[in-house]
Design a protein around this motif. Structure first.
Motif, short mmCIF file in Angstrom:
data_model
loop_
_atom_site.label_atom_id
_atom_site.label_comp_id
_atom_site.label_asym_id
_atom_site.label_seq_id
_atom_site.Cartn_x
_atom_site.Cartn_y
_atom_site.Cartn_z
N SER A 1352 31.33 -16.53 3.96
CA SER A 1352 30.35 -16.24 2.40
C SER A 1352 29.17 -16.67 3.90
CB SER A 1352 30.10 -16.93 1.67
OG SER A 1352 31.13 -16.97 0.92
N TRP A 1356 25.82 -10.89 5.02
CA TRP A 1356 24.00 -10.28 5.36
C TRP A 1356 23.34 -11.38 6.05
CZ3 TRP A 1356 25.51 -6.52 2.63
CH2 TRP A 1356 26.46 -6.62 1.67
N PHE A 1360 19.05 -11.89 6.42
CA PHE A 1360 18.21 -13.53 6.38
C PHE A 1360 17.58 -13.60 7.76
CE2 PHE A 1360 21.02 -14.47 3.34
CZ PHE A 1360 20.12 -15.75 2.19
N LEU A 1453 18.95 -9.65 -2.07
CA LEU A 1453 19.81 -10.16 -2.25
C LEU A 1453 20.73 -9.15 -3.42
CD1 LEU A 1453 19.85 -13.84 -1.01
CD2 LEU A 1453 20.83 -12.27 0.19
N TYR A 1457 24.75 -8.17 -3.83
CA TYR A 1457 25.52 -8.15 -4.36
C TYR A 1457 25.87 -7.30 -5.02
CZ TYR A 1457 27.84 -12.02 -6.77
OH TYR A 1457 28.73 -13.38 -7.34
N GLU A 1477 30.16 -16.72 -2.11
CA GLU A 1477 28.68 -16.05 -1.78
C GLU A 1477 26.94 -16.35 -2.60
OE1 GLU A 1477 27.38 -11.17 -1.04
OE2 GLU A 1477 29.73 -11.53 -0.96
N TYR A 1481 23.96 -17.96 -0.61
CA TYR A 1481 22.52 -17.51 -0.23
C TYR A 1481 21.78 -18.88 -0.62
CZ TYR A 1481 24.08 -12.97 -1.67
OH TYR A 1481 25.10 -11.90 -1.79
N ARG A 1484 20.87 -20.94 1.58
CA ARG A 1484 20.54 -20.67 3.51
C ARG A 1484 18.70 -19.87 3.16
NH1 ARG A 1484 24.18 -15.15 5.79
NH2 ARG A 1484 25.02 -16.00 3.95
N ILE A 1485 18.83 -20.18 1.51
CA ILE A 1485 17.22 -20.23 0.71
C ILE A 1485 16.65 -21.45 1.26
CG2 ILE A 1485 16.08 -19.58 -0.81
CD1 ILE A 1485 17.96 -17.39 -1.88
N LEU A 1539 17.78 -17.02 -9.44
CA LEU A 1539 18.64 -16.44 -8.30
C LEU A 1539 19.89 -16.20 -9.57
CD1 LEU A 1539 19.38 -15.06 -5.88
CD2 LEU A 1539 20.99 -16.94 -5.72
#
Length: 1715
Positions: A1352, A1356, A1360, A1453, A1457, A1477, A1481, A1484-1485, A1539
């Protein structure tokens, strides 16, 4: 107005508005001054009385006032004016006098009448006389039937009738007689009625004769809509208007449609005139006795077209059936009601033919006339023959005819020609009697007729087949084409002179031809907007003639004034018509006959004459035109028409000496009074008509001492002062005059006279020179196409100036007649309109001059006007006979600009009459300065044009053609070697020419400027010049920058350098402002800028630059480079629109590249950097593919999505992922819609390479290695039924090598495999059947999916990275926080500005969100709860708008997704990856959030509560552990709320698919157990009795719980738990569970009435009951979602226990045994 400074009140009243009256014109006549203390504004004269309106609005009467006999001693006559006390208190603005009655109009539009009322002319029923002014109500009914008072602005009175003009430009009438124009025969008409026939017309003025009426009507503006084709069917009976019969060699066209339903009154025209059946007798005009009865000539049967039998020219004609005497035979009026004329006015008897007609009497005619239809020898070979024929006709005097035979009706020429050309075959005879067929002139038939007539010179015989002789004449002489359809042969004089009048008519036609303002074609065009009754037409058109009809005509520049511009709305219209109706026995209606008119009808002879004022005497009429000419018609018994062509039934010009310009008219009983300009600007008076001798008891006719043959000058006129208006009535004349007070009145008169003189002069130029020039056949061949176009533009603008001058002259004349006050000066109120017109005209003259147009025009002029060109010399008033013709032509066309100088002089003259401090003085002074500066500006322009023309004459020939342009003017040039090019060759010669639009550099290799080999043009709009400092070099240099070249010019001296620098800068400034062409700035004292702006907007075509060669750029520039917003167009149709920086595309732009092979275009819209696509953009390929994502150096680079396929809705494939140098590289998802497969994995060089997952629509799942776009290496493959293969692959779906194949029942084969999955496998290996007892041992061997998929964290990455780049960081996690916030601020501000231009893109709430994002959460020291909450709110808003980098990230995102897990991607085996995944997210956010807020603790860190935060209630937040004194920081709590709601649908679908089997079992149990009543279910679940509710609330009613009660117990808890399906985040779902527990506890406490503490054994059965009754369909999915994404910090708290209870309930229900 401000009184002129020397005129006091007393002085002013004695010097202004003096009224003088007199009778006749002999030298002994002395005008009497009508004494009055106040200035007279208006006067009106009746037969024997007069009415005055004086300043202040009072009205006085004088003369014989018989209606006041009861109030005044006999005889009721007074020379002293008597105040009309009945009008005291009313503000009167207008007066009128009829035969024996008077009227007044008040300021509020009211009407007052008094005097004789025998015929209802005062509009008051029951009274024969009205001694004092009495109000008359003019009332209209609106659509609802309510009465509305009509506001009247003008009155006119006749003998027995009165007309009123309303503010809405409608005409109202009352009184008696057909002169009312009303559809009635019951008289008197007491109540004012609207003249419906003029409804919809814009009437400007009305006038009344004794028994006829006139109206001046403004022509309707030409419609901007495309003209509709004329109707071809009757509007009443829907039958065809025209019939065509195709014979062998010809076609018969007939328009004698007869409508059985009749025609509406509103549509009636003079349908019957010129008809042989009318019996119009042109007899001696002898007055019949009053006792003679009126012959009723109407037919009582339905009017029908009567057929004419074919007659030989010599035979005696059959008698005509008696038809109506008036023009409205078919008007729909009752035919028995036509005998309504006054008794003294007897009708002329209808006579039958009793002898040969004049045509037949001519001995030469029968032979010629006998020629049949197909005759080769035409009796009329050309136009001259037509004239000769008319002349022969005119040789016969009616007296001679009378001597030979009894009186006859002279039939119209139409009939005679019809007789001559009627074929012998009676079957083809078509009726000539006109039926009231109403059709526009522009109809198909008339265009056919006109086309036929156009070839009359070549073959008139054919034409006579096609149309009546009248039509031929109406084509050659447009003035004869009146709506009355006057036949050419018909005497216009009403029969006094008989056919002699033909000569008069021909003269008038000749006059018409020479004085017409427009050519024939224009009159045709004008006619299209009017209506006309077609005569019955016998047409046999030969095919050859029909072919000619289709020929197109030569296009001519219009000489009619253009459509009135918006600024002209305050100027009076010159496009007018005169309409007349009433008695016509004296020809006073002007239609060319003596017939009366019941309905208003347009006098066609005056249609293009620009009539601006009308007047009516007793039996004659006058029309004054803008060209100061007077047309008169009607009775001429005393010479009152001003000419001796007596009597005239069509308008003719009064004979006045040349240079006499009439500007006011009055008409009395038998005389006409004219007010005119002579040699000086003091007005003079002319009189024509009867000489009156006072004191004799004889009748006026006997008492007259003679009459005038043409208007005579009244010798006493110069003694009266400055006459401003004249009036006439009865036998009297009157004039209102002013003394010249300190020059004001004289100056005003001088201004008006100068304008009238100028307009006459300009009209003369237009008619005598410009019009013939435009019509000249060889014009374009003589002067060339360019000059012809320029000449047409010039003439068009000349017409505009001419029209403005005419309108201004009419306005000034009106001003003199009424207020004599500068407040109405159009030239001051509309100064800009005049300035614009003259500026444009001056530019057109200059352009024509520069191109050598005047030299070229000399030859066509000589061809037209003879070698001496006397016409031009006369118009220019040139004294120098040797002056060259080009100079004369230039002077001629320079006349308007010359006249412009008069404006400034005369306005200044007016200004000197005022006090300097007065506002009027200031207004005049401003106007004067504007005109003076305009004159100076135009002089400069003329000087520039002369200089340029002289330059082109001396310029070497080769380059002239390419450089000479109409609007180009020379500023300066370097032929004196004052300017050279730096570093030029030793033998090269350079010549610089500065024009108003370009700098031209000519080069040659020999020192002769005639041999310059090359030249280059640098447009000034893209030219920058700067002086080079002389400190570094002793040369006087100028640096010139252009888009593609930069060079240095060296001047010979500092003075030359300064001159050229100043000239170039000024020329550039003017070129940029547009002043170089036609604009003119009138700002007083405006100083032009020293240097033109370095940044500017301009257009330029590149000629060198390899990238932009031949491309045209339009937009902003900065120092020689495109900079700012602009557009580039390449010759191959490529277009870029967007922003530039230093000459390169930079910023946001749109780029279109046509693809010829596909006939479509590539279309890019997005960001650019240094001339290349860079950043985010959308590229739509001509093939149908669409790429949306990041670019770098014109290549797809970074994250992007490519949709392939013709239509996006059915795209065969979609790729979303990472790109590197235009190729797929990194992680990406490829959805192959055609094959039903979706690949999620790594790419390299556009191929699948590395780990990846494939799912198909048939349920196959593969994860493993890919190489060279194939499944190659270790992988796992699962089918829908859980059959699993784990081993080696060599191709897509092809097993090759070692592996293990596991069956759904647990059996497995280990060995070597080969073959394609699903088509039969070759296996070499061992088969294993696991022992039942080994199951626990083997469970550890169960396959775990996702090991071979992309982790994961690796997915993407590009998305990022792009977000970090937007924050200003080069790599993930690195960078400066303050810089990141700056970038965020820039992004938000830029986006807000962009959307401010198009506000529809943003909602109001979105605007507020953007505004709130501009405030960054600030804090000092560690993060507290308050700060934490502000950060959380900020993140929610930031993630809500895509304009914020975080919002943009979130939007991307969500897109990837959904792209991954929707459609084919909705595969249950992907659930684990989908959950991971989302977690990646969040991590990382959260990393980005901590980068933006560095003081925020790490994941799991604690935020201390503050004193303020502790005041919050426990329910204020569901995201945290509410009881804790500190809050734990977690990415779930912070980010999942923004999200998860967007990702929820695809995620929950995966849960539902994964848990499908166990949820089916659960649901079956739920449905079974829910069939039981509440108490039974409670007992079954083992709930203790004390917790069983005794009563329950159902629909608000409290009910006892009985054994049959169902769904009533714990209902509120059940409803609360059901809400779990409406929430998204785990924290919200846990909150719902908590509320459910609270509801259960509340009900139990109410039941037990004591404190109670739950134990799990007690609680669980109750909660299980609530879960069952809640019937949550996907409870397993809900439980799993909460478990997977729950915040770790709440797992062991209260929420954790509650969740465990729910999870236990779910499993309990699945395994519940129901006995």
């Amino acid at each position: 107005m401000e009184k002129p400074k020397s005129s006091g009140e007393e002085e002013g009243s004695g010097e202004r508005g003096l009224l003088h009256t007199w009778k006749g014109y002999s030298c002994s006549v002395t005008p009497e001054k009508v004494l009055h203390s106040r200035p007279v504004l208006l006067a009106a004269l009746g037969n024997r009385h007069g009415v005055l309106l004086v300043e202040g609005g009072q009205v006085y009467s004088f003369g014989e006032l018989s209606w006041k006999q009861t109030q005044m001693p006999a005889p009721a006559a007074t020379s002293e004016p008597v105040l009309e006390a009945g009008l005291s208190g009313q503000r009167v603005v207008g007066v009128a006098a009829g035969g024996f009655h008077s009227g007044a109009v008040t300021e509020d539009g009211g009407v007052h009448m008094w005097g004789d009322n025998t015929h209802g002319q005062c509009g008051l029923s029951g009274l024969t006389t009205v001694p004092n002014p009495t109000p008359v109500a003019v009332v209209d009914q609106d659509s609802s039937g309510a009465a509305q008072v009509v506001k009247v602005v003008e009155l006119a009175c006749g003998e027995q009738h009165t007309l009123a003009l309303s503010a809405r430009h409608e005409v109202w009438a009352w009184g008696s007689g057909q002169q009312l124009g009303l559809p009635t025969n019951t008289f008197p008409v007491w109540k004012p009625q609207r003249v419906e026939h003029l409804a919809g017309k814009h009437v400007l003025q009305v006038a009344c004769g004794a028994f006829h009426s006139l109206a001046l009507v403004r022509c309707p503006a030409p419609s901007q809509e495309p003209r509709r084709p004329p109707p071809d069917k009757c509007g009443q009976c829907n039958q065809m208007l025209y019939t065509m019969t195709d014979k062998e060699d010809h076609v018969i066209i007939s328009d004698n449609h007869y409508c059985p339903l009749g025609v509406e009154v509103g549509e009636v025209r003079r349908s019957s005139e010129g008809n042989p059946g009318k019996g119009s007798t042109w007899q001696q005009k002898v007055k019949s006795s009053p006792s003679e009865p009126l012959l009723s000539t109407h037919s009582h049967s339905t009017p029908r077209p009567s057929s004419l039998s074919s007659m030989a020219p010599g035979s005696s004609p059959a008698p005509w059936p008696p038809l109506s005497h008036d023009r409205t035979a078919s008007s729909g009026l009752d035919s028995t009601d036509d005998a309504f004329e006054e008794p003294e006015e007897a009708a002329e008897p209808t006579l039958c033919d009793q002898g040969p007609s004049p045509l037949q009497a001519d001995s030469s005619i029968p032979q010629e006339g006998a020629v049949g239809m197909g005759a080769k020898n035409s009796p009329y070979p050309d136009e001259q023959a037509v004239k000769d024929y008319l002349k022969r006709l005119s040789d016969y005097k009616l007296s001679e005819q009378a001597a030979k035979s009894p009186p006859l009706p002279l039939r119209s020429q139409t009939d005679t020609i019809a007789d001559v050309f009627t074929p012998d075959d009676p079957t083809t005879t078509t009726s000539i009697v006109t039926v009231a067929t109403v059709s526009p002139v522009g109809s198909a038939l008339n265009s056919l007729v006109a086309s036929c007539a156009s070839v009359v010179g070549e073959r008139v015989a054919s034409t006579c087949e096609a149309l009546s002789f009248r039509k031929v004449m109406s084509y050659y002489y447009p003035s004869s084409s009146s709506p009355s359809g006057l036949a050419v042969g018909a005497p216009p004089d009403g029969g006094r002179e008989g056919p002699v009048a033909l000569a008069h008519l021909e003269d008038s036609l000749q006059g018409k031809k020479s004085s017409s303002l427009g050519d024939i074609r224009e009159e045709e065009a004008e006619g299209l907007s009017r209506r006309l009754s077609l005569p019955g037409l016998l047409s046999q058109v030969s095919p050859r003639l029909l072919r000619r009809c289709s020929r197109s005509r030569v296009k001519v520049a219009p000489l009619t004034p253009p459509v009135v511009a918006e600024g002209d709305s305050l100027l009076p219209s010159l496009q007018t018509e005169v309409w007349s109706w009433g008695r016509g026995q004296e020809g006073q209606l002007g239609h060319g006959d003596l017939q009366s008119g019941l309905q208003p009808l347009c006098i066609k002879w005056l249609s293009s004459k620009e009539v601006v004022r009308i007047a009516a005497g007793a039996h004659h009429s006058l029309a004054l035109t803008a060209q100061s000419q007077v047309f008169s018609w009607g009775s001429n018994s005393s010479g009152q028409l001003g000419h001796m062509e007596s009597p005239s039934t069509i308008p003719r010009l009064a004979k006045l000496s040349e240079g006499i310009r009439v500007w006011d008219v009055g008409a009395g009983q038998q005389h006409t009074l004219l007010l005119a300009d002579g040699d000086c600007f003091q007005p003079i008076l002319y009189y024509s008509g009867q000489q009156v001798r006072e004191g004799s008891g004889q009748t006026p006719q006997e008492a007259s001492g003679g009459y005038t043959q043409q208007p005579v000058l009244l010798p006493f006129c110069m003694n009266l002062g400055y006459v401003s208006s004249v009036f006439a009535g009865g036998q009297a004349c009157a004039a209102v005059a002013d003394k010249n007070v300190m020059g004001f009145i004289a100056s005003l008169h001088e201004l008006a006279a100068a304008e009238r003189k100028c307009y006459c002069k300009l009209t003369g130029v237009k008619i005598q020179v410009l019009q013939p020039l435009l019509k000249a056949d060889n014009l374009s061949s003589s002067i060339g196409l360019t000059s012809t176009g320029l000449l047409q533009t010039l003439i068009g603008r000349f017409n505009r100036v001419c029209q403005l001058t005419g309108q201004n002259s009419v306005s000034l004349t009106t001003l003199l007649r009424h207020s004599r006050d500068i407040k109405g000066l159009v030239i001051l109120d509309n100064t800009q309109v005049f300035i614009d017109a003259y500026t444009e005209y001056s530019a057109a003259v200059g352009n024509f001059l520069v191109m050598g147009g005047f030299q070229a025009l000399a030859k066509p002029c000589q061809d037209l006007f003879g070698k001496g060109c006397e016409t031009v010399q006369r118009l220019v008033e040139s004294l120098d006979e040797s002056a060259p013709l080009p100079d004369l032509l230039f002077s001629l066309l320079h006349l308007p600009i010359k006249h412009l100088q008069e404006y400034g002089r005369l306005i200044l003259k007016l200004a000197t009459c005022y006090e300097v401090s007065s506002p009027d003085y200031q207004k005049l002074q401003d106007g004067c300065s504007k005109f003076e500066s305009l004159v100076l500006h135009l002089k400069r322009k003329k000087k520039e044009a002369d200089y340029t023309l002289h330059f082109w004459k001396s310029f070497p020939g080769k380059m002239t053609d390419s450089l000479r342009k109409p609007s180009r003017r020379l500023v300066c040039e370097s032929s004196n070697k004052a300017l050279t090019l730096q570093n030029s060759g030793r033998f090269s010669v350079n010549w610089f020419m500065l024009f108003n639009d370009a700098l031209v550099h000519a080069q040659g290799m020999v020192p002769y400027k005639s041999l310059f080999s090359t030249h280059h043009v640098f447009p000034l709009t893209t030219l920058w010049v700067e002086p080079i400092s002389e400190e570094t070099t002793d040369q006087h240099g100028l640096k010139v920058i252009t888009p593609e070249e930069t060079f240095t010019l060296l001047a010979s001296a500092p003075m030359e350098k300064a001159k050229w620098l100043r000239s170039i800068n000024k020329a550039v400034e003017q070129a940029l402002s547009g002043a170089g062409s036609e604009a003119v700035t009138m700002a007083s004292g405006a100083v032009p800028r020293a240097d033109p702006p370095i940044s500017r907007t301009a257009s330029y075509t590149f000629y060198k630059d390899s990238r932009l060669k031949d491309a045209t750029y339009e937009g902003r520039w900065l120092a020689g480079k495109p900079h700012g917003r602009g557009m580039v167009r390449w010759p191959d149709s490529r277009v870029y629109t967007g922003t530039f920086k230093n000459g390169l595309e930079d910023g946001v732009g749109e780029y279109i590249v046509p693809t010829k092979s596909l006939n479509k275009s590539d279309h890019y819209q997005g960001n650019w950097k240094e001339g290349k696509m860079h950043g985010f953009g959308t590229y739509r390929y001509a093939t149908g593919e669409v790429y949306e994502g990041c670019f770098q150096d014109n290549m797809r680079h970074g994250h992007g999505m490519l949709r392939s396929g013709k239509l996006n809705s059915s795209s065969p494939s979609v790729f979303i992922g990472q790109w590197l140098n235009d190729r797929k590289c990194g992680y990406g998802v490829f959805d192959d819609i055609t094959r039903g497969e979706k690949y999620m994995g790594m790419w390299q060089e556009d191929q699948r390479q590395g780990n990846g997952v494939i799912v198909t629509q048939f349920g196959l799942y593969y994860e493993g290695a890919f190489s060279n776009n194939k499944m190659m290496g270790t992988g796992v493959l699962l089918s829908e039924d859980d059959t699993t293969f784990e081993g080696e692959f060599s191709e897509d779906w092809t097993l090759s090598g070692k592996g293990t194949l596991t069956m759904p029942n647990g059996d497995y084969i280990e060995g070597s495999f080969s073959g394609v999955w699903g088509t039969g496998l070759k296996i070499s290996g061992s088969y294993y059947k696991p022992n039942i007892y080994d199951s626990d041992k083997d469970k550890s061997h169960t396959l775990k999916l996702g090991r071979l998929a992309v982790a994961s964290e690796e997915k993407w990455l590009a998305v990022f990275e792009e977000c970090w780049r937007r924050l200003g960081s080069e790599s993930v996690g690195q960078g400066d926080t303050s810089r990141a916030w700056d970038n965020i601020a820039i992004a938000l501000t830029t986006n807000r500005q962009k959307h401010r231009d198009s506000p529809e893109l943003l909602t109001r709430s979105h605007h507020k969100t953007l505004e709130s994002l501009e405030i960054i959460p600030q804090h000092v020291g560690p993060v507290t709860m308050e700060t934490y909450d502000s950060i959380r709110c900020y993140l929610i808003k930031a993630c809500d708008t895509p304009l914020h980098p975080l919002g943009r990230l979130l939007e991307t995102l969500v897109a990837v997704y959904r792209m991954t897990y929707v459609g084919v991607g909705a595969n249950r085996r992907l659930l684990h990856q989908a959950v991971n995944e989302i977690k990646s997210y969040l991590n990382r956010i959260f990393q980005i959030v901590r980068f933006l807020f560095p003081d925020l603790p790490e994941e799991g860190g604690l935020v201390p509560e503050t004193a303020d935060a502790q005041k919050e209630t426990d329910s204020s937040s569901s995201d945290a552990q509410l009881d804790a004194p500190r809050r734990v920081v977690s990415s779930c709590a912070l980010l999942l709320p923004v999200l998860l709601p967007r990702l929820y649908p695809p995620l929950f679908t995966l849960y539902a698919l994964e848990k499908e089997k166990e949820e089916d079992v659960y649901w079956e149990c739920v449905l079974r157990l829910n069939k039981q009543p509440d108490l039974a279910l409670l007992a079954f679940l083992g709930v203790q009795l004390k917790f069983w509710p005794v009563s329950a609330t159902v629909h608000g009613d409290k009910q006892q719980v009985v054994t049959s009660t169902k769904d009533a117990c714990f209902a509120s808890a059940v409803e609360t738990l059901q809400q779990i399906s409406t929430t998204f985040t785990p924290s919200d779902k846990l909150h719902v569970i908590q509320l459910t527990f609270e509801e259960i506890t509340r009900e139990v406490l109410a039941l037990l009435n004591e404190d109670f503490l739950w134990s799990m054994d007690d609680l669980f059965p109750v909660f299980l009951y609530v879960v069952l009754r809640a019937r949550i369909r996907n409870l397993g999915s809900e439980v799993n979602l909460i478990e997977d994404l729950m915040d770790p910090c709440v797992q062991h708290g209260e929420h954790g226990i509650m969740f465990t209870t729910l999870k236990a309930s779910y499993y309990q229900i699945q395994h519940e045994k129901i006995t």
